[in-house]
Design a protein around this motif. Structure first.
Motif, PDB file in Angstrom:
ATOM      1  N   GLY A  37       0.783  -1.226   0.000  1.00 49.67           N
ATOM      2  CA  GLY A  37       0.000   0.000   0.000  1.00 49.67           C
ATOM      3  C   GLY A  37       0.814   1.274   0.000  1.00 49.67           C
ATOM      4  N   THR A  38       2.120   1.165  -0.197  1.00 43.20           N
ATOM      5  CA  THR A  38       2.983   2.348  -0.224  1.00 43.20           C
ATOM      6  C   THR A  38       2.984   2.974  -1.616  1.00 43.20           C
ATOM      7  OG1 THR A  38       4.446   1.400   1.466  1.00 43.20           O
ATOM      8  CG2 THR A  38       5.313   3.227   0.158  1.00 43.20           C
ATOM      9  N   ILE A  39       2.695   4.266  -1.691  1.00 48.00           N
ATOM     10  CA  ILE A  39       2.758   4.975  -2.969  1.00 48.00           C
ATOM     11  C   ILE A  39       4.214   5.281  -3.288  1.00 48.00           C
ATOM     12  CG2 ILE A  39       2.094   7.037  -4.239  1.00 48.00           C
ATOM     13  CD1 ILE A  39      -0.251   5.303  -3.777  1.00 48.00           C
ATOM     14  N   LEU A  40       4.715   4.736  -4.373  1.00 41.38           N
ATOM     15  CA  LEU A  40       6.108   4.955  -4.773  1.00 41.38           C
ATOM     16  C   LEU A  40       6.246   6.158  -5.697  1.00 41.38           C
ATOM     17  CD1 LEU A  40       7.215   1.267  -5.458  1.00 41.38           C
ATOM     18  CD2 LEU A  40       7.259   2.557  -3.312  1.00 41.38           C
ATOM     19  N   ILE A  41       5.243   6.352  -6.538  1.00 44.41           N
ATOM     20  CA  ILE A  41       5.253   7.471  -7.478  1.00 44.41           C
ATOM     21  C   ILE A  41       3.867   8.097  -7.496  1.00 44.41           C
ATOM     22  CG2 ILE A  41       5.319   8.072  -9.938  1.00 44.41           C
ATOM     23  CD1 ILE A  41       7.525   6.062 -10.327  1.00 44.41           C
ATOM     24  N   ARG A  57       5.260  -6.945  -5.926  1.00 43.94           N
ATOM     25  CA  ARG A  57       4.536  -6.463  -7.101  1.00 43.94           C
ATOM     26  C   ARG A  57       4.050  -5.036  -6.857  1.00 43.94           C
ATOM     27  NH1 ARG A  57      -0.501  -9.522  -8.377  1.00 43.94           N
ATOM     28  NH2 ARG A  57      -0.714  -9.469  -6.116  1.00 43.94           N
ATOM     29  N   VAL A  58       3.971  -4.268  -7.943  1.00 47.89           N
ATOM     30  CA  VAL A  58       3.430  -2.914  -7.865  1.00 47.89           C
ATOM     31  C   VAL A  58       2.369  -2.735  -8.948  1.00 47.89           C
ATOM     32  CG1 VAL A  58       5.624  -2.013  -7.001  1.00 47.89           C
ATOM     33  CG2 VAL A  58       5.128  -1.887  -9.447  1.00 47.89           C
ATOM     34  N   LYS A  59       1.497  -1.771  -8.722  1.00 44.00           N
ATOM     35  CA  LYS A  59       0.419  -1.466  -9.669  1.00 44.00           C
ATOM     36  C   LYS A  59       0.607  -0.060 -10.206  1.00 44.00           C
ATOM     37  CE  LYS A  59      -3.622  -0.445  -7.937  1.00 44.00           C
ATOM     38  NZ  LYS A  59      -4.949  -0.561  -7.286  1.00 44.00           N
ATOM     39  N   VAL A  60       0.493   0.074 -11.531  1.00 42.36           N
ATOM     40  CA  VAL A  60       0.572   1.374 -12.191  1.00 42.36           C
ATOM     41  C   VAL A  60      -0.856   1.809 -12.499  1.00 42.36           C
ATOM     42  CG1 VAL A  60       1.533   2.665 -14.121  1.00 42.36           C
ATOM     43  CG2 VAL A  60       2.765   0.675 -13.230  1.00 42.36           C
ATOM     44  N   PHE A  61      -1.249   3.002 -12.030  1.00 44.66           N
ATOM     45  CA  PHE A  61      -2.646   3.406 -12.167  1.00 44.66           C
ATOM     46  C   PHE A  61      -2.787   4.923 -12.245  1.00 44.66           C
ATOM     47  CE2 PHE A  61      -1.668   3.882  -7.739  1.00 44.66           C
ATOM     48  CZ  PHE A  61      -2.483   4.892  -7.268  1.00 44.66           C
ATOM     49  N   CYS A  62      -3.998   5.346 -12.628  1.00 40.26           N
ATOM     50  CA  CYS A  62      -4.370   6.754 -12.604  1.00 40.26           C
ATOM     51  C   CYS A  62      -5.763   6.870 -11.998  1.00 40.26           C
ATOM     52  CB  CYS A  62      -4.388   7.350 -14.018  1.00 40.26           C
ATOM     53  SG  CYS A  62      -2.756   7.688 -14.705  1.00 40.26           S
ATOM     54  N   THR A  63      -6.069   8.024 -11.412  1.00 38.82           N
ATOM     55  CA  THR A  63      -7.400   8.295 -10.887  1.00 38.82           C
ATOM     56  C   THR A  63      -7.888   9.625 -11.439  1.00 38.82           C
ATOM     57  OG1 THR A  63      -6.437   9.343  -8.925  1.00 38.82           O
ATOM     58  CG2 THR A  63      -7.044   7.017  -8.735  1.00 38.82           C
ATOM     59  N   ASP A  64      -9.239   9.754 -11.540  1.00 34.39           N
ATOM     60  CA  ASP A  64      -9.800  11.020 -11.996  1.00 34.39           C
ATOM     61  C   ASP A  64     -10.244  11.855 -10.797  1.00 34.39           C
ATOM     62  OD1 ASP A  64     -12.201   9.942 -11.099  1.00 34.39           O
ATOM     63  OD2 ASP A  64     -12.991   9.537 -13.103  1.00 34.39           O
ATOM     64  N   ASP A  65     -10.921  12.964 -11.061  1.00 37.87           N
ATOM     65  CA  ASP A  65     -11.339  13.862  -9.989  1.00 37.87           C
ATOM     66  C   ASP A  65     -12.369  13.232  -9.057  1.00 37.87           C
ATOM     67  OD1 ASP A  65      -9.661  15.792 -10.974  1.00 37.87           O
ATOM     68  OD2 ASP A  65     -11.203  16.765 -12.189  1.00 37.87           O
ATOM     69  N   GLY A  88      13.245  14.158 -17.159  1.00 39.51           N
ATOM     70  CA  GLY A  88      13.061  15.261 -16.235  1.00 39.51           C
ATOM     71  C   GLY A  88      11.642  15.783 -16.191  1.00 39.51           C
ATOM     72  N   GLY A  89      10.750  15.176 -16.980  1.00 44.61           N
ATOM     73  CA  GLY A  89       9.363  15.611 -17.011  1.00 44.61           C
ATOM     74  C   GLY A  89       8.544  15.006 -15.881  1.00 44.61           C
ATOM     75  N   ALA A  90       7.238  15.275 -15.914  1.00 43.29           N
ATOM     76  CA  ALA A  90       6.339  14.799 -14.868  1.00 43.29           C
ATOM     77  C   ALA A  90       6.045  13.313 -15.024  1.00 43.29           C
ATOM     78  CB  ALA A  90       5.035  15.591 -14.907  1.00 43.29           C
ATOM     79  N   ARG A  91       5.775  12.648 -13.918  1.00 46.38           N
ATOM     80  CA  ARG A  91       5.378  11.251 -13.946  1.00 46.38           C
ATOM     81  C   ARG A  91       4.018  11.130 -14.629  1.00 46.38           C
ATOM     82  NH1 ARG A  91       9.908   8.209 -12.551  1.00 46.38           N
ATOM     83  NH2 ARG A  91      10.768   8.884 -10.554  1.00 46.38           N
ATOM     84  N   SER A  92       3.850  10.099 -15.451  1.00 42.44           N
ATOM     85  CA  SER A  92       2.614   9.951 -16.228  1.00 42.44           C
ATOM     86  C   SER A  92       1.546   9.146 -15.499  1.00 42.44           C
ATOM     87  CB  SER A  92       2.926   9.280 -17.575  1.00 42.44           C
ATOM     88  OG  SER A  92       3.528   8.007 -17.372  1.00 42.44           O
ATOM     89  N   ALA A  93       1.901   8.487 -14.394  1.00 37.96           N
ATOM     90  CA  ALA A  93       0.934   7.674 -13.639  1.00 37.96           C
ATOM     91  C   ALA A  93       1.457   7.498 -12.222  1.00 37.96           C
ATOM     92  CB  ALA A  93       0.733   6.319 -14.309  1.00 37.96           C
ATOM     93  N   SER A  94       0.587   7.005 -11.364  1.00 36.38           N
ATOM     94  CA  SER A  94       0.980   6.690  -9.989  1.00 36.38           C
ATOM     95  C   SER A  94       1.341   5.215  -9.886  1.00 36.38           C
ATOM     96  CB  SER A  94      -0.152   7.017  -9.011  1.00 36.38           C
ATOM     97  OG  SER A  94      -0.473   8.393  -9.038  1.00 36.38           O
ATOM     98  N   VAL A  95       2.135   4.862  -8.889  1.00 33.77           N
ATOM     99  CA  VAL A  95       2.536   3.469  -8.659  1.00 33.77           C
ATOM    100  C   VAL A  95       2.416   3.167  -7.173  1.00 33.77           C
ATOM    101  CG1 VAL A  95       4.350   1.745  -8.885  1.00 33.77           C
ATOM    102  CG2 VAL A  95       4.149   3.559 -10.601  1.00 33.77           C
ATOM    103  N   VAL A  96       1.760   2.043  -6.838  1.00 31.43           N
ATOM    104  CA  VAL A  96       1.586   1.640  -5.443  1.00 31.43           C
ATOM    105  C   VAL A  96       1.974   0.171  -5.300  1.00 31.43           C
ATOM    106  CG1 VAL A  96      -0.842   0.978  -5.795  1.00 31.43           C
ATOM    107  CG2 VAL A  96      -0.046   1.605  -3.495  1.00 31.43           C
ATOM    108  N   THR A  97       2.523  -0.195  -4.152  1.00 27.36           N
ATOM    109  CA  THR A  97       2.882  -1.587  -3.904  1.00 27.36           C
ATOM    110  C   THR A  97       1.626  -2.397  -3.618  1.00 27.36           C
ATOM    111  OG1 THR A  97       3.244  -1.131  -1.555  1.00 27.36           O
ATOM    112  CG2 THR A  97       5.158  -1.001  -3.005  1.00 27.36           C
ATOM    113  N   MET A  98       1.535  -3.607  -4.193  1.00 26.31           N
ATOM    114  CA  MET A  98       0.393  -4.490  -3.971  1.00 26.31           C
ATOM    115  C   MET A  98       0.665  -5.478  -2.838  1.00 26.31           C
ATOM    116  SD  MET A  98      -0.648  -5.295  -7.935  1.00 26.31           S
ATOM    117  CE  MET A  98      -2.200  -6.075  -7.452  1.00 26.31           C
TER     118      MET A  98
END
Length: 220
Positions: A37-41, A57-65, A88-98
């Motif tokens: 459950g740790t957010i890495l990115i 394992r980690v999960k790559v995901f996005c959430t809306d408003d 050097g740009g912004a991260r395109s998604a979030s990553v959390v440990t499963m």
């Protein structure tokens, strides 16, 4: 006696089932352990670090408003993530440990030095970016043009592996919410469709393991 984290790294690097170039890269990074459950990115954050999964394992995901979540990928040992922000740009998604996870964190400077000595890793990196870009494009296309049932079928078939008896087994003990995130729909819809498929004899659900007993119907 060496620290446990060094033992973990040595075990990973001696595992011939892992990609050779990744095994060479891991010792160059700083290995860290994370709880489930740790957010890495965080999406939109800036960063210049590549994460190599050593264990877990980690999960790559996005959430809306509205906090609706869609899962793009699940990454396990021997694979890496974070490569999209190495410019050097912004991260395109979030990553959390499963689950409890260990990653080797490789800085951009270290990665560039590694590529200078092992230029073939640049091709591996490029192939990874292309594959994930295609996955993102396919996810967007499915959300726009494929109905919920069609996306669920694609998700189930993508997770399943053939068995000797002709069935398809999803070995991962996956929750309805996790399926919903991957298919881009609600948990309630997943539960409803799976219940109907189970009643119709198309699937069997036992202790959160799903078996596809026969070809799923074209329509629901």
């Amino acid at each position: 006696m060496k620290p446990a984290i060094d033992t973990l790294t040595e075990t990973f690097c001696s595992d011939n089932s892992m990609p050779e170039l990744v095994r060479e890269l891991v010792p160059l990074g700083e290995v860290r352990r994370y709880r489930k459950g740790t957010i890495l990115i965080h999406e939109a954050d800036t960063g210049d670090t590549l994460f190599v999964v050593v264990d877990g394992r980690v999960k790559v995901f996005c959430t809306d408003d509205n906090d609706k979540e869609i899962t793009f990928d699940v990454i396990g040992p021997g694979d890496y993530f974070g490569e999209m922000a190495l410019d050097g740009g912004a991260r395109s998604a979030s990553v959390v440990t499963m689950e409890a996870t260990a990653c080797a964190l490789v800085t951009r400077k270290t990665l560039l030095a590694f590529i200078a000595t092992r230029p073939e890793f640049a091709l591996d990196l490029l192939s990874k970016v292309i594959r994930r870009a295609r996955m993102a494009t396919n996810s967007a296309r499915n959300l726009a043009f494929v109905d919920v049932y069609g996306r669920l079928v694609q998700c189930l078939q993508g997770l399943a592996t053939p068995q000797a008896d002709g069935t398809l087994l999803i070995a991962e003990r996956i929750t309805h919410q996790e399926i919903a995130s991957r298919a881009g729909c609600s948990r309630e819809m997943v539960s409803r469709i799976l219940k109907d498929l189970e009643t119709g004899g198309y699937v069997r659900v036992d202790k959160r393991q799903i078996t596809l007993l026969q070809a799923l119907p074209a329509r629901w």
